[in-house]
Design a protein around this motif. Sequence first.
Motif: not given
Length: 178
Positions: A53-54, A85-90, A124-132, A161-166
């Motif tokens: 997600f950009d 795919v966009g539905t899974a994120l949203e 979805p790949i997410q950390r808490g409410t943060e959409r990755i 999620a953690g690896a991508i954020e790192n």
Amino acid sequence: MPPKPREHLSLLCDISDLSALLAGSADIEMFLQETVRLVARHLQAQVCSIYLFDEDADELVLRATVGLNPRAVGRVRMKPGEGLVGTALEEGRPIREGVASRSPRFKYFAEADEDPFESLLAVPIQRGTERIGVLVVQHATPNLFDETDTRALRASASQLAGAIENARLLMAVNQRPA
């Protein structure tokens, strides 16, 4: 169709190992590509893709794939809520379709060459409410993915999620002028 051998536990171990390897590298593309290769192998999926997600553009961007046209990486983009795919994120939940092309939410991307792949599982790949982003597997066999696959992919997405954020943090640090 014979039952699929299950390698879900080893998938989680392999992704955990990948996360550790990432700490020594600033190359997120190689990490993402290795991740989709591992997930595809373990879930016996013909396709595995990672969309990130950009936030600035408010869109998902295909960043790594095995099984789709590699030229689609960076070119396939969609808004949250667009396509499966966009539905899974949203909606922040897994989307599993046995025959994806029949879903009213299905969106076709010609540049991806995804015509033969009917089964789709998007998590979805997410950390808490943060959409990755979104982790996606596809296969030509309709109704291939089941609840066990969904649980395994959700656990993998959680580790990712953690690896991508790192990785994003490492890239930002490495790109700063000295």
